[in-house]
Write a protein that holds these residues in place. Structure first.
Motif, PDB file in Angstrom:
ATOM      1  N   ILE A  73     -22.207  29.840 -30.251  1.00 42.46           N
ATOM      2  CA  ILE A  73     -22.680  30.998 -31.015  1.00 42.46           C
ATOM      3  C   ILE A  73     -22.416  32.296 -30.231  1.00 42.46           C
ATOM      4  CG2 ILE A  73     -24.710  32.090 -32.059  1.00 42.46           C
ATOM      5  CD1 ILE A  73     -23.812  29.643 -33.603  1.00 42.46           C
ATOM      6  N   SER A  74     -22.667  32.281 -28.909  1.00 42.14           N
ATOM      7  CA  SER A  74     -22.398  33.482 -28.103  1.00 42.14           C
ATOM      8  C   SER A  74     -20.907  33.786 -28.055  1.00 42.14           C
ATOM      9  CB  SER A  74     -22.928  33.303 -26.677  1.00 42.14           C
ATOM     10  OG  SER A  74     -24.320  33.139 -26.700  1.00 42.14           O
ATOM     11  N   VAL A  75     -20.100  32.730 -27.981  1.00 40.86           N
ATOM     12  CA  VAL A  75     -18.645  32.933 -27.984  1.00 40.86           C
ATOM     13  C   VAL A  75     -18.224  33.587 -29.298  1.00 40.86           C
ATOM     14  CG1 VAL A  75     -16.427  31.739 -28.092  1.00 40.86           C
ATOM     15  CG2 VAL A  75     -18.091  31.094 -26.361  1.00 40.86           C
ATOM     16  N   LYS A  76     -18.717  33.026 -30.402  1.00 37.82           N
ATOM     17  CA  LYS A  76     -18.328  33.548 -31.713  1.00 37.82           C
ATOM     18  C   LYS A  76     -18.815  34.984 -31.923  1.00 37.82           C
ATOM     19  CE  LYS A  76     -18.075  28.933 -33.669  1.00 37.82           C
ATOM     20  NZ  LYS A  76     -18.714  27.881 -34.476  1.00 37.82           N
ATOM     21  N   ALA A  77     -19.967  35.295 -31.331  1.00 36.67           N
ATOM     22  CA  ALA A  77     -20.494  36.653 -31.457  1.00 36.67           C
ATOM     23  C   ALA A  77     -19.628  37.646 -30.683  1.00 36.67           C
ATOM     24  CB  ALA A  77     -21.935  36.699 -30.963  1.00 36.67           C
ATOM     25  N   SER A  78     -18.930  37.186 -29.637  1.00 39.98           N
ATOM     26  CA  SER A  78     -18.122  38.091 -28.804  1.00 39.98           C
ATOM     27  C   SER A  78     -16.730  38.307 -29.364  1.00 39.98           C
ATOM     28  CB  SER A  78     -17.974  37.524 -27.389  1.00 39.98           C
ATOM     29  OG  SER A  78     -19.189  37.022 -26.917  1.00 39.98           O
ATOM     30  N   ILE A  79     -16.354  37.498 -30.352  1.00 39.07           N
ATOM     31  CA  ILE A  79     -14.972  37.514 -30.829  1.00 39.07           C
ATOM     32  C   ILE A  79     -14.880  38.122 -32.230  1.00 39.07           C
ATOM     33  CG2 ILE A  79     -13.043  36.041 -31.555  1.00 39.07           C
ATOM     34  CD1 ILE A  79     -13.794  34.056 -29.455  1.00 39.07           C
ATOM     35  N   GLY A  80     -13.842  38.900 -32.436  1.00 39.19           N
ATOM     36  CA  GLY A  80     -13.443  39.249 -33.790  1.00 39.19           C
ATOM     37  C   GLY A  80     -12.200  38.433 -34.083  1.00 39.19           C
ATOM     38  N   TYR A  81     -12.184  37.716 -35.186  1.00 34.41           N
ATOM     39  CA  TYR A  81     -11.104  36.754 -35.430  1.00 34.41           C
ATOM     40  C   TYR A  81     -10.482  36.980 -36.796  1.00 34.41           C
ATOM     41  CZ  TYR A  81      -8.909  32.109 -36.029  1.00 34.41           C
ATOM     42  OH  TYR A  81      -8.034  31.071 -36.262  1.00 34.41           O
ATOM     43  N   LEU A  82      -9.174  37.096 -36.807  1.00 33.22           N
ATOM     44  CA  LEU A  82      -8.432  37.132 -38.068  1.00 33.22           C
ATOM     45  C   LEU A  82      -7.654  35.828 -38.175  1.00 33.22           C
ATOM     46  CD1 LEU A  82      -7.344  38.731 -40.552  1.00 33.22           C
ATOM     47  CD2 LEU A  82      -5.488  39.482 -39.089  1.00 33.22           C
ATOM     48  N   PRO A  83      -8.156  34.878 -38.974  1.00 35.15           N
ATOM     49  CA  PRO A  83      -7.438  33.604 -39.087  1.00 35.15           C
ATOM     50  C   PRO A  83      -6.100  33.790 -39.800  1.00 35.15           C
ATOM     51  CG  PRO A  83      -9.696  33.416 -39.921  1.00 35.15           C
ATOM     52  CD  PRO A  83      -9.395  34.872 -39.760  1.00 35.15           C
ATOM     53  N   GLU A  84      -5.243  32.805 -39.637  1.00 39.01           N
ATOM     54  CA  GLU A  84      -3.927  32.842 -40.272  1.00 39.01           C
ATOM     55  C   GLU A  84      -4.090  32.985 -41.785  1.00 39.01           C
ATOM     56  OE1 GLU A  84      -1.727  29.390 -39.313  1.00 39.01           O
ATOM     57  OE2 GLU A  84       0.175  30.208 -39.999  1.00 39.01           O
ATOM     58  N   GLY A  85      -3.362  33.914 -42.401  1.00 34.79           N
ATOM     59  CA  GLY A  85      -3.455  34.106 -43.844  1.00 34.79           C
ATOM     60  C   GLY A  85      -4.637  34.944 -44.287  1.00 34.79           C
ATOM     61  N   ALA A  86      -5.436  35.414 -43.320  1.00 33.16           N
ATOM     62  CA  ALA A  86      -6.582  36.286 -43.607  1.00 33.16           C
ATOM     63  C   ALA A  86      -7.438  35.792 -44.765  1.00 33.16           C
ATOM     64  CB  ALA A  86      -6.112  37.719 -43.864  1.00 33.16           C
ATOM     65  N   PRO A  87      -8.019  34.595 -44.660  1.00 30.87           N
ATOM     66  CA  PRO A  87      -8.860  34.113 -45.753  1.00 30.87           C
ATOM     67  C   PRO A  87     -10.105  34.980 -45.918  1.00 30.87           C
ATOM     68  CG  PRO A  87      -9.144  32.722 -43.828  1.00 30.87           C
ATOM     69  CD  PRO A  87      -8.003  33.664 -43.523  1.00 30.87           C
ATOM     70  N   ALA A  88     -10.554  35.117 -47.174  1.00 32.24           N
ATOM     71  CA  ALA A  88     -11.769  35.878 -47.462  1.00 32.24           C
ATOM     72  C   ALA A  88     -12.393  35.272 -48.711  1.00 32.24           C
ATOM     73  CB  ALA A  88     -11.447  37.348 -47.684  1.00 32.24           C
ATOM     74  N   TYR A  89     -13.569  35.764 -49.080  1.00 33.92           N
ATOM     75  CA  TYR A  89     -14.172  35.288 -50.319  1.00 33.92           C
ATOM     76  C   TYR A  89     -13.585  36.098 -51.470  1.00 33.92           C
ATOM     77  CZ  TYR A  89     -17.296  32.665 -47.383  1.00 33.92           C
ATOM     78  OH  TYR A  89     -17.789  31.785 -46.467  1.00 33.92           O
ATOM     79  N   ALA A  90     -12.701  35.433 -52.229  1.00 31.58           N
ATOM     80  CA  ALA A  90     -11.857  36.143 -53.179  1.00 31.58           C
ATOM     81  C   ALA A  90     -12.635  36.853 -54.265  1.00 31.58           C
ATOM     82  CB  ALA A  90     -10.855  35.170 -53.810  1.00 31.58           C
ATOM     83  N   ASP A  91     -13.792  36.310 -54.670  1.00 32.32           N
ATOM     84  CA  ASP A  91     -14.484  36.945 -55.797  1.00 32.32           C
ATOM     85  C   ASP A  91     -15.402  38.085 -55.352  1.00 32.32           C
ATOM     86  OD1 ASP A  91     -16.389  35.350 -54.663  1.00 32.32           O
ATOM     87  OD2 ASP A  91     -16.482  33.911 -56.309  1.00 32.32           O
ATOM     88  N   MET A  92     -15.473  38.330 -54.046  1.00 30.53           N
ATOM     89  CA  MET A  92     -16.274  39.470 -53.573  1.00 30.53           C
ATOM     90  C   MET A  92     -15.407  40.717 -53.509  1.00 30.53           C
ATOM     91  SD  MET A  92     -18.346  37.806 -50.377  1.00 30.53           S
ATOM     92  CE  MET A  92     -19.879  38.712 -50.428  1.00 30.53           C
ATOM     93  N   THR A  93     -16.061  41.879 -53.469  1.00 32.53           N
ATOM     94  CA  THR A  93     -15.331  43.114 -53.196  1.00 32.53           C
ATOM     95  C   THR A  93     -15.296  43.297 -51.679  1.00 32.53           C
ATOM     96  OG1 THR A  93     -17.332  44.427 -53.200  1.00 32.53           O
ATOM     97  CG2 THR A  93     -16.234  44.145 -55.315  1.00 32.53           C
TER      98      THR A  93
END
Lengths: 315, 246
Positions: A73-93
């Protein structure tokens, strides 16, 4: 120099396939590390292990001093990550999406508002904030992913092919953005676009078949090319053959090859030495008139090919 | 366990239902089917009793078909679109994500259930029912819906395909309901030892829901559904952890 990412003997095996096989490197604050390698070399797998998405088969990853296995959790909090293909929640703005990310990242109230606004502005998506993400173009989707990654101003930024699929203008904007942020972050960018090595990175790690084949500055990478410091010369009124014979008799010259234009030759120095000055003097003292002369830096695509294909490989 | 994270994930997921027509279509169909089954299958009027037993007793059968439609997207969609990589690299634990998503689906089901309130008004208008019983039945139905949802959420985590998640969830839910159905139990009781028949029937939703739907709240029935939810959600988390990157 503050060490932000420390990776030691990292490996990931999928059954018999060794996707990543004993990778060791570290990244400090201020470094922009260009992670190079052909498709399937293990770039994405390595990044997924650093960000805690994949569990390593062996080895350790430490980000800002936290171990990814014991304190993910501390590792993830320290990182900003752009996964391959930039997945996102498509139905959100983008607005709702970034607010959600801000919530989960622990930003509240005015701080959250400021973070969302600033990330949207940096990623240049302020005018599409209220359209569903699924209706956005590929370039904008990528920028939404980028905004999400930089939202909490993380000390470590990891981006898997951030410029893939963007047009030249968008690529330029993304590179500018990364350069702006480079100073106080440790950044890893994977790419197979070699021109980006110079545009963004101050260090390169080249990986092939799950192993590191090169770790150094972009300049050192170029120096591996046999074209590094090669000199292209053409001389008026002199046959290419005669010029070659003369040049090859010099001490520091390893060989020559004819250029297929301009009636000139390319001269390879011994041991990658800088021979331009001496060469031009010798040619002139021979009574010849130099028409053109330039030095090559080295060719990244050639180095890339040499390092990533083994002798005997079909590719 | 960070309650904030569970809340944010739940909120996002819950709003997600309303970002598309799915929520509205689901609610309308749920209300139509619940009404239809109450009046035509349950013979609400002919019974001549002021209670909502015909309404609640049909719920297991409605849920078999409708709950998997709510749960199928929970994880399959994340895996299909790749957003699971985003979610699982945020500072959120797998359990927080599993619980947040489950609670969102549960809250949505609760909302759909609450929207049947005209029935409650009708029965109170026509007679004087025991509203305590109705409230207990409501809670029981909600708890059972949670059981169906936990099964569906777990199955949704095993696939990237929502249709597969739906079909498999329907079948598994059907098994859990039918285990207590007379015909099935008769089939077993003709040859299997008494103990086995009791075990099979004790795993059934029907067995535990029957008393609740009549307004009798037995701690053992409550505990059954609560532990069922806990076990399936635990399995859900394990599956997400193991298969998130596939």
């Amino acid at each position: 120099m503050t060490l932000r990412i420390e990776i030691e003997d990292l490996a990931k095996h999928f059954g018999e396939i060794k996707a990543v096989d004993g990778v060791t490197f570290s990244v400090s604050k201020g470094e922009v590390l260009g992670f190079l390698g052909p498709n399937g070399a293990g770039k994405s797998t390595t990044m997924k292990m650093i960000t805690g998405f994949l569990t390593p088969t062996r080895g350790t990853v430490r980000v800002c001093g936290y171990d990814v296995l014991t304190d993910p959790i501390s590792v993830k909090a320290s990182i900003g990550y752009l996964p391959e293909g930039a997945p996102a929640y498509a139905d959100m703005t983008p607005e709702g999406f970034l607010k959600f990310i801000a919530d989960v990242r622990g930003l509240r109230g005015a701080e959250k508002k400021r973070a969302v606004a600033s990330a949207a502005e940096k990623a240049r998506i302020t005018h599409v904030m209220f359209q569903p993400i699924e209706t956005l173009s590929k370039g904008y989707k990528r920028r939404v992913g980028l905004a999400q990654a930089i939202l909490h101003n993380p000390p470590v930024l990891i981006m898997d092919e951030p410029t893939d699929g963007l047009d030249p203008n968008q690529k330029y904007e993304v590179r500018t953005l990364i350069n702006e942020m480079a100073e106080d972050k440790a950044i890893i960018i994977s790419t197979h676009i070699l021109e980006e090595v110079h545009a963004m990175c101050n260090r390169n790690v080249l990986i092939a078949n799950g192993k590191i084949e090169f770790d150094g500055t972009p300049h050192e990478l170029e120096a591996l090319s046999r074209y590094h410091n090669a000199v292209c010369v053409s001389v008026g009124g002199v046959e290419t053959d005669a010029l070659s014979r003369f040049v090859e008799s010099l001490d520091d010259v390893a060989g020559t090859e004819p250029l297929n234009f301009n009636n000139g030759i390319r001269i390879f120095p011994k041991g990658g030495k800088q021979i331009t000055l001496e060469l031009s003097e010798r040619i002139r003292s021979n009574g010849w008139q130099i028409e053109s002369l330039y030095v090559e830096n080295g060719r990244l695509d050639e180095v890339f090919r040499t390092l990533t294909t083994r002798p005997g490989d079909a590719a | 366990m960070n309650m904030h994270n569970i809340w944010f994930i739940m909120k996002r997921e819950f709003n997600g239902y309303f970002a598309t027509p799915v929520a509205y279509v689901f609610i309308v169909i749920f209300l139509l089917l619940a009404g239809f089954s109450t009046f035509f299958v349950g013979n609400f009027f002919d019974r001549g009793e002021a209670d909502l037993y015909p309404f609640f007793s049909m719920h297991p059968w409605l849920y078999i078909l409708l709950i998997p439609a709510i749960s199928m997207r929970l994880w399959a969609e994340e895996r299909k679109s790749g957003s699971i990589e985003l979610l699982m690299t945020l500072p959120v634990s797998v359990f927080e994500a599993v619980i947040g998503k489950f609670l969102a689906a549960w809250a949505f089901t609760g909302l759909a259930l609450l929207l049947n309130f005209p029935l409650w008004i009708t029965v109170n208008y026509l007679g004087s029912p025991d509203n305590g019983v109705i409230f207990a039945s409501f809670l029981g139905s909600l708890l059972m819906a949670g059981g169906f949802l936990a099964i569906g959420a777990c199955i949704s985590a095993t696939t990237k395909n929502q249709v597969i998640a739906f079909v498999v969830s329907v079948v598994v839910s059907l098994i859990f309901v039918l285990a207590g159905y007379g015909i099935v139990l008769d089939f077993f009781s003709s040859w299997a030892p008494r103990v086995l028949v009791d075990v099979i029937s004790s795993f059934s939703f029907l067995t535990h829901y029957d008393a609740i739907s009549k307004g009798v709240i037995d701690m053992r029935d409550m505990l059954y559904f609560a532990s069922l939810i806990a076990i399936w959600l635990f399995a859900n988390a394990l599956i997400v952890n193991a298969r998130k990157a596939d």
